[in-house]
Scaffold this motif. Sequence first.
Motif, PDB file in Angstrom:
ATOM      1  N   UNK A   1       0.796  -1.219   0.000  1.00 46.96           N
ATOM      2  CA  UNK A   1       0.000   0.000   0.000  1.00 46.96           C
ATOM      3  C   UNK A   1       0.830   1.272   0.000  1.00 46.96           C
ATOM      4  N   UNK A   2       2.138   1.136   0.106  1.00 46.37           N
ATOM      5  CA  UNK A   2       3.044   2.292   0.103  1.00 46.37           C
ATOM      6  C   UNK A   2       3.873   2.297  -1.165  1.00 46.37           C
ATOM      7  N   UNK A   3       4.224   3.499  -1.606  1.00 50.16           N
ATOM      8  CA  UNK A   3       5.089   3.670  -2.773  1.00 50.16           C
ATOM      9  C   UNK A   3       6.011   4.854  -2.519  1.00 50.16           C
ATOM     10  N   UNK A   4       7.262   4.730  -2.934  1.00 50.36           N
ATOM     11  CA  UNK A   4       8.213   5.836  -2.852  1.00 50.36           C
ATOM     12  C   UNK A   4       8.251   6.539  -4.200  1.00 50.36           C
ATOM     13  N   UNK A   5       8.177   7.856  -4.172  1.00 49.36           N
ATOM     14  CA  UNK A   5       8.287   8.655  -5.396  1.00 49.36           C
ATOM     15  C   UNK A   5       9.420   9.652  -5.225  1.00 49.36           C
ATOM     16  N   UNK A   6      10.222   9.784  -6.265  1.00 51.34           N
ATOM     17  CA  UNK A   6      11.375  10.670  -6.230  1.00 51.34           C
ATOM     18  C   UNK A   6      10.984  12.089  -6.622  1.00 51.34           C
ATOM     19  N   UNK A   7      11.576  13.046  -5.927  1.00 48.14           N
ATOM     20  CA  UNK A   7      11.462  14.454  -6.298  1.00 48.14           C
ATOM     21  C   UNK A   7      12.767  15.134  -5.910  1.00 48.14           C
ATOM     22  N   UNK A   8      13.019  16.282  -6.499  1.00 48.12           N
ATOM     23  CA  UNK A   8      14.248  17.017  -6.243  1.00 48.12           C
ATOM     24  C   UNK A   8      13.924  18.485  -5.996  1.00 48.12           C
ATOM     25  N   UNK A   9      14.680  19.100  -5.099  1.00 45.02           N
ATOM     26  CA  UNK A   9      14.478  20.530  -4.865  1.00 45.02           C
ATOM     27  C   UNK A   9      15.154  21.387  -5.935  1.00 45.02           C
ATOM     28  N   UNK A  10      15.790  20.744  -6.897  1.00 49.14           N
ATOM     29  CA  UNK A  10      16.485  21.459  -7.968  1.00 49.14           C
ATOM     30  C   UNK A  10      15.534  21.917  -9.070  1.00 49.14           C
ATOM     31  N   UNK A  11      14.297  21.462  -9.000  1.00 48.21           N
ATOM     32  CA  UNK A  11      13.312  21.802 -10.017  1.00 48.21           C
ATOM     33  C   UNK A  11      12.001  22.169  -9.324  1.00 48.21           C
ATOM     34  N   UNK A  12      11.177  22.957  -9.983  1.00 49.97           N
ATOM     35  CA  UNK A  12       9.882  23.339  -9.399  1.00 49.97           C
ATOM     36  C   UNK A  12       8.773  23.185 -10.426  1.00 49.97           C
ATOM     37  N   UNK A  13       8.948  22.250 -11.358  1.00 49.60           N
ATOM     38  CA  UNK A  13       7.976  22.098 -12.436  1.00 49.60           C
ATOM     39  C   UNK A  13       6.898  21.058 -12.134  1.00 49.60           C
ATOM     40  N   UNK A  14       6.976  20.415 -10.976  1.00 49.76           N
ATOM     41  CA  UNK A  14       6.039  19.351 -10.617  1.00 49.76           C
ATOM     42  C   UNK A  14       5.715  19.495  -9.132  1.00 49.76           C
ATOM     43  N   UNK A  15       4.519  19.181  -8.725  1.00 50.06           N
ATOM     44  CA  UNK A  15       4.086  19.396  -7.346  1.00 50.06           C
ATOM     45  C   UNK A  15       4.997  18.703  -6.332  1.00 50.06           C
ATOM     46  N   UNK A  16       5.479  17.504  -6.630  1.00 55.21           N
ATOM     47  CA  UNK A  16       6.360  16.816  -5.680  1.00 55.21           C
ATOM     48  C   UNK A  16       7.673  17.565  -5.510  1.00 55.21           C
ATOM     49  N   UNK A  17       8.197  18.119  -6.589  1.00 52.28           N
ATOM     50  CA  UNK A  17       9.430  18.900  -6.497  1.00 52.28           C
ATOM     51  C   UNK A  17       9.200  20.151  -5.650  1.00 52.28           C
ATOM     52  N   UNK A  18       8.058  20.780  -5.822  1.00 49.27           N
ATOM     53  CA  UNK A  18       7.728  21.959  -5.022  1.00 49.27           C
ATOM     54  C   UNK A  18       7.620  21.594  -3.545  1.00 49.27           C
TER      55      UNK A  18
END
Length: 66
Positions: A34-51
């Motif tokens: 029921x859990x999933x890890x999703x990658x995001x980076x603070x180097x970009x702000x083009x996607x909600x997870x990155x934000x």
Amino acid sequence: MRRRCLVVDSDLDVLMRINRREEAIIEDFFLPEGWQLNYASDKSADFILNKMIKFCDRESKRVRKE
């Protein structure tokens, strides 16, 4: 079953294997169903997870200063 996502900024090279429960997160602990890890980076702000990562990083620095 309720599904949950945890946003991370590390282990990009093994995230798919962790999400398929083929590789442990640490020692013999596997990601729960029921859990999933999703990658995001603070180097970009083009996607909600990155934000979100960028916001959390900024806030954690602010809290540590206080």
